[in-house]
Design a protein around this motif. Structure first.
Motif, short mmCIF file in Angstrom:
data_model
loop_
_atom_site.label_atom_id
_atom_site.label_comp_id
_atom_site.label_asym_id
_atom_site.label_seq_id
_atom_site.Cartn_x
_atom_site.Cartn_y
_atom_site.Cartn_z
N VAL A 91 34.83 -29.79 21.02
CA VAL A 91 33.82 -29.87 20.03
C VAL A 91 34.37 -30.59 18.61
O VAL A 91 33.46 -31.18 18.25
N ASP A 92 35.40 -30.48 18.23
CA ASP A 92 36.12 -31.28 17.43
C ASP A 92 36.17 -32.82 17.62
O ASP A 92 35.70 -33.70 16.67
N GLU A 93 36.31 -33.09 18.97
CA GLU A 93 36.22 -34.39 19.29
C GLU A 93 34.84 -34.93 19.30
O GLU A 93 34.49 -35.93 18.84
N LEU A 94 34.01 -34.11 19.73
CA LEU A 94 32.49 -34.66 19.73
C LEU A 94 32.10 -34.73 18.31
O LEU A 94 31.18 -35.55 18.17
N ASN A 95 32.40 -33.78 17.30
CA ASN A 95 32.34 -33.84 15.94
C ASN A 95 32.44 -35.24 15.56
O ASN A 95 31.75 -35.85 14.70
N SER A 96 33.72 -35.74 15.61
CA SER A 96 34.22 -36.94 15.22
C SER A 96 33.38 -38.13 15.95
O SER A 96 33.69 -39.26 15.14
N MET A 97 32.79 -37.68 16.99
CA MET A 97 32.15 -39.09 17.49
C MET A 97 30.75 -39.01 16.86
O MET A 97 29.90 -39.93 17.44
N THR A 146 26.41 -33.78 15.69
CA THR A 146 26.08 -32.70 15.01
C THR A 146 26.06 -31.24 15.49
O THR A 146 25.85 -31.15 16.66
N LYS A 147 26.23 -30.21 15.05
CA LYS A 147 26.02 -28.90 15.11
C LYS A 147 24.64 -28.68 16.00
O LYS A 147 24.70 -27.58 17.05
N ASP A 148 23.80 -29.37 15.53
CA ASP A 148 22.26 -29.14 16.24
C ASP A 148 22.41 -29.79 17.72
O ASP A 148 21.58 -29.18 18.58
N GLU A 149 23.25 -30.49 18.22
CA GLU A 149 23.50 -31.11 19.43
C GLU A 149 24.42 -30.56 20.19
O GLU A 149 24.69 -30.88 21.48
N GLY A 173 32.70 -22.14 13.79
CA GLY A 173 31.60 -22.99 13.52
C GLY A 173 31.00 -23.84 14.67
O GLY A 173 30.13 -24.62 14.52
N VAL A 174 31.53 -23.31 15.88
CA VAL A 174 30.88 -24.06 17.08
C VAL A 174 29.66 -23.20 17.46
O VAL A 174 29.47 -21.92 17.57
N PRO A 175 28.39 -23.91 17.41
CA PRO A 175 27.18 -23.08 17.53
C PRO A 175 26.92 -22.42 18.85
O PRO A 175 27.42 -22.99 19.84
N VAL A 176 26.33 -21.26 18.91
CA VAL A 176 26.22 -20.63 20.20
C VAL A 176 24.84 -20.81 20.68
O VAL A 176 23.64 -21.03 19.92
N ALA A 177 24.61 -21.03 22.04
CA ALA A 177 23.61 -21.37 22.52
C ALA A 177 22.32 -20.30 22.46
O ALA A 177 22.76 -19.19 22.62
N SER A 178 21.13 -20.81 22.42
CA SER A 178 20.09 -20.00 22.23
C SER A 178 19.12 -19.64 23.32
O SER A 178 19.73 -20.34 24.33
N ILE A 203 25.63 -30.25 25.49
CA ILE A 203 25.45 -31.33 24.28
C ILE A 203 24.04 -32.01 24.63
O ILE A 203 23.83 -32.36 25.78
N ASP A 204 23.67 -32.62 23.76
CA ASP A 204 22.44 -33.58 23.71
C ASP A 204 22.69 -34.91 23.25
O ASP A 204 23.26 -34.90 21.84
N VAL A 205 22.87 -35.91 24.04
CA VAL A 205 23.36 -37.20 23.63
C VAL A 205 22.24 -38.31 23.76
O VAL A 205 21.35 -38.12 24.82
N PRO A 206 22.03 -39.32 23.08
CA PRO A 206 21.32 -40.50 23.34
C PRO A 206 21.49 -40.87 24.73
O PRO A 206 22.74 -41.12 25.15
N ASP A 207 20.48 -41.69 25.43
CA ASP A 207 20.82 -42.09 26.80
C ASP A 207 22.06 -43.23 26.88
O ASP A 207 22.40 -42.99 27.66
N GLU A 208 21.84 -43.96 25.96
CA GLU A 208 22.63 -45.22 25.96
C GLU A 208 24.02 -44.67 25.62
O GLU A 208 25.09 -45.68 25.93
N GLN A 209 24.51 -43.69 24.89
CA GLN A 209 25.82 -43.30 24.82
C GLN A 209 26.43 -42.14 25.65
O GLN A 209 27.44 -41.62 25.61
N GLU A 210 25.64 -41.79 26.80
CA GLU A 210 25.87 -40.79 27.85
C GLU A 210 27.50 -41.09 28.18
O GLU A 210 28.26 -40.16 28.28
N GLU A 211 27.45 -42.17 28.97
CA GLU A 211 28.88 -42.76 29.51
C GLU A 211 30.13 -42.78 28.61
O GLU A 211 30.88 -42.18 29.00
#
Length: 174
Positions: free
Chosen positions: A18-24, A27-30, A45-50, A135-143
């Motif tokens: 989660v820390d790595e993904l935040n640095s990339m 956001t917590k919404d994703e 501070g890691v968001p729990v899935a609803s 996680i939700d990521v933009p299509d072009e950044q998935e890889e």
């Protein structure tokens, strides 16, 4: 947007990822975590899935809106032909609106109880103590995200929703 699923063996690795993904730039919404013992992660501070991330409520409400609108249109037309001297536009529009709202409400009630197909796939691992990070990521950044996590954490299983999985998540009777 692509929804990626990371099956992570433990809470500590989840926190690091989660820390790595935040640095990339995520956001917590994703980011959303599912696990048996998620409370320590939530304190970090890691968001729990609803229910939105772990159930079929969103897809069910879309299906309900479409089915309700079509049914409302049909009932509006039937009402017009049965009740002579009525205005077809207002009756049909009213029935479409009512059918749409009723369809959304009814199917949402069902969708809340249907487990998301991808989350359900990992239920056994989650019960054994693994964590599922969604996680939700933009299509072009998935890889980029997949390769970065795989390079640092080879024990993580990475998955995403496919068209087949989405079709598989339709409950019986729909």
């Amino acid at each position: 947007m692509q929804r990626l699923y990371f099956l992570i063996p433990d809470k500590e690795t989840t926190s690091v990822i989660v820390d790595e993904l935040n640095s990339m730039g995520l956001t917590k919404d994703e980011l959303h975590v599912v696990g048996k013992d998620w409370r320590p992660l939530e304190k970090e501070g890691v968001p729990v899935a609803s229910l939105i991330q772990t159930s079929d409520v969103v897809n069910a409400s879309k299906r309900g809106a479409i089915a309700g609108a079509v049914l409302g249109l049909i009932l509006g037309l039937i009402a017009h032909f049965m009740l002579i001297d009525t205005n077809i536009v207002w009756i049909t529009l009213g029935m479409i609106v009512f059918g749409t709202l009723f369809g959304v409400w009814a199917s949402t009630m069902v969708g809340v109880s249907v487990r998301d197909v991808k989350v359900g796939k990992y239920d056994k691992a989650i019960k054994r103590g693994a964590m599922l990070l969604i996680i939700d990521v933009p299509d072009e950044q998935e890889e980029v995200f997949k390769n970065t996590i795989k390079r640092h954490h080879s024990d993580v299983i990475i998955d995403k929703i496919s068209t087949k999985d989405q079709k598989q998540n339709v409950p019986e009777g729909h």
